[in-house]
Design a protein around this motif. Structure first.
Motif, short mmCIF file in Angstrom:
data_model
loop_
_atom_site.label_atom_id
_atom_site.label_comp_id
_atom_site.label_asym_id
_atom_site.label_seq_id
_atom_site.Cartn_x
_atom_site.Cartn_y
_atom_site.Cartn_z
N TRP A 31 0.80 -1.22 0.00
CA TRP A 31 0.00 0.00 0.00
C TRP A 31 0.84 1.28 0.00
O TRP A 31 0.28 2.38 -0.06
CB TRP A 31 -0.90 0.03 1.24
CG TRP A 31 -1.96 -1.01 1.27
CD1 TRP A 31 -2.25 -1.95 0.31
CD2 TRP A 31 -2.91 -1.24 2.32
NE1 TRP A 31 -3.30 -2.74 0.70
CE2 TRP A 31 -3.72 -2.32 1.93
CE3 TRP A 31 -3.13 -0.63 3.55
CZ2 TRP A 31 -4.76 -2.80 2.73
CZ3 TRP A 31 -4.16 -1.11 4.36
CH2 TRP A 31 -4.96 -2.18 3.94
N ARG A 58 -0.04 4.75 -1.59
CA ARG A 58 -1.45 4.67 -1.99
C ARG A 58 -2.32 5.27 -0.89
O ARG A 58 -1.95 5.30 0.28
CB ARG A 58 -1.86 3.22 -2.25
CG ARG A 58 -1.06 2.56 -3.36
CD ARG A 58 -1.44 1.11 -3.54
NE ARG A 58 -2.78 0.94 -4.09
CZ ARG A 58 -3.33 -0.25 -4.36
NH1 ARG A 58 -2.64 -1.36 -4.11
NH2 ARG A 58 -4.54 -0.34 -4.85
N ARG A 98 -2.73 8.32 3.61
CA ARG A 98 -1.76 7.92 2.59
C ARG A 98 -0.65 7.12 3.27
O ARG A 98 -0.01 7.58 4.21
CB ARG A 98 -1.17 9.14 1.90
CG ARG A 98 -0.16 8.79 0.79
CD ARG A 98 0.05 9.98 -0.12
NE ARG A 98 -1.21 10.34 -0.78
CZ ARG A 98 -1.50 11.56 -1.24
NH1 ARG A 98 -0.62 12.55 -1.08
NH2 ARG A 98 -2.65 11.79 -1.83
N HIS A 143 -7.26 2.56 -2.50
CA HIS A 143 -7.46 3.22 -3.80
C HIS A 143 -6.27 2.98 -4.71
O HIS A 143 -5.16 2.74 -4.27
CB HIS A 143 -7.63 4.73 -3.57
CG HIS A 143 -8.79 5.05 -2.66
ND1 HIS A 143 -10.10 4.87 -3.02
CD2 HIS A 143 -8.81 5.50 -1.38
CE1 HIS A 143 -10.89 5.24 -2.02
NE2 HIS A 143 -10.12 5.61 -0.99
#
Length: 251
Positions: A180, A183, A193, A251
């Motif tokens: 992640w 991301r 984030r 996301h």
């Protein structure tokens, strides 16, 4: 489905943890009341007249003082008082902002701190942010499956509190959180984030119930998984409320 399984804050850096049920995050800020205060020692490089973030070496931490890991905390936000408890010391309720109370704390916690090492002297805070390990205001995100993988490698029960995380998630594969990085992740009503992996220290080897070093967490990470990392530092991009059971979307 990925969900939030637990939330934790640590009012005084390296001095206890407290489980909570809900929290409201703000963009660019640490978790409210997380590492709000830090305990200084004789080699602390901190300007009380111009307080600013400083690295962990400036404060009392569990890496050098293992028994601190056995502390638990309870915060009364309305009065800015903290109750610390330890199996060997009992409990102490005090205000980290009050000089007399700080001296009571220093005397109370002293038995946990070896006399031939750094010893506590005072308590400091920085306006508008917690004293996290990262130079930017961060929130730590943990993966329950990764924790279970470490437990399996050690063939022993490992308390999740050893990792000192803020947000624990369930429903993803072990170590998937490392994918992640860079991301955005929606957790409840907030967007975080993912910034970087968290490199771990010897603090994780100490039992959170008594502060005794009793398992080789770092050896398991390096030997079984080829790294010394657990969890991810994240930055709040969009503020919002997070509660136990909230859904998570990558996301």
């Amino acid at each position: 489905m990925i969900t939030v399984t637990s939330l934790w804050r640590h009012p005084i850096k390296s001095h206890g943890r407290e489980a909570i049920k809900t929290v409201t995050l703000s963009a660019g800020q640490t978790m409210p009341w997380d590492r709000t205060w830090a305990v200084t020692h004789g080699k602390t490089g901190f300007d009380v007249k111009d307080p600013a973030w400083a690295g962990s070496r400036n404060f009392m931490v569990g890496t050098l003082t293992p028994k601190l890991a056995g502390l638990w905390a309870k915060l009364d936000a309305a009065t800015r008082t903290v109750t610390l408890s330890h199996v060997d010391l009992g409990s102490l309720t005090f205000c980290p902002d009050q000089a007399e109370d700080v001296q009571r704390f220093v005397a109370w916690v002293a038995p946990l701190c070896p006399a031939d090492r750094l010893v506590p002297q005072g308590i400091v805070a920085v306006p508008d942010r917690g004293m996290t390990d990262s130079p930017y205001p961060s929130i730590s995100v943990m993966n329950r499956a990764s924790h279970d993988a470490v437990q399996d490698a050690l063939q022993s029960t490992v308390e999740p509190e050893r990792w000192r995380g803020n947000i624990w998630l369930d429903g993803l594969d072990a170590w998937a959180e490392f994918d992640w990085i860079d991301r955005d992740v929606t957790i409840g009503g907030a967007v975080l984030r993912m910034r970087e992996r968290i490199k771990r220290c010897m603090h994780t080897a100490s039992n959170p119930h008594n502060g005794v070093r009793d398992i080789d967490t770092l050896g398991a990470l390096r030997g079984q998984f080829g790294h010394q990392d657990f969890g991810v530092y994240a930055e709040v991009i969009t503020g919002g409320e997070i509660s136990l059971g909230d859904k998570v979307e990558v996301h």
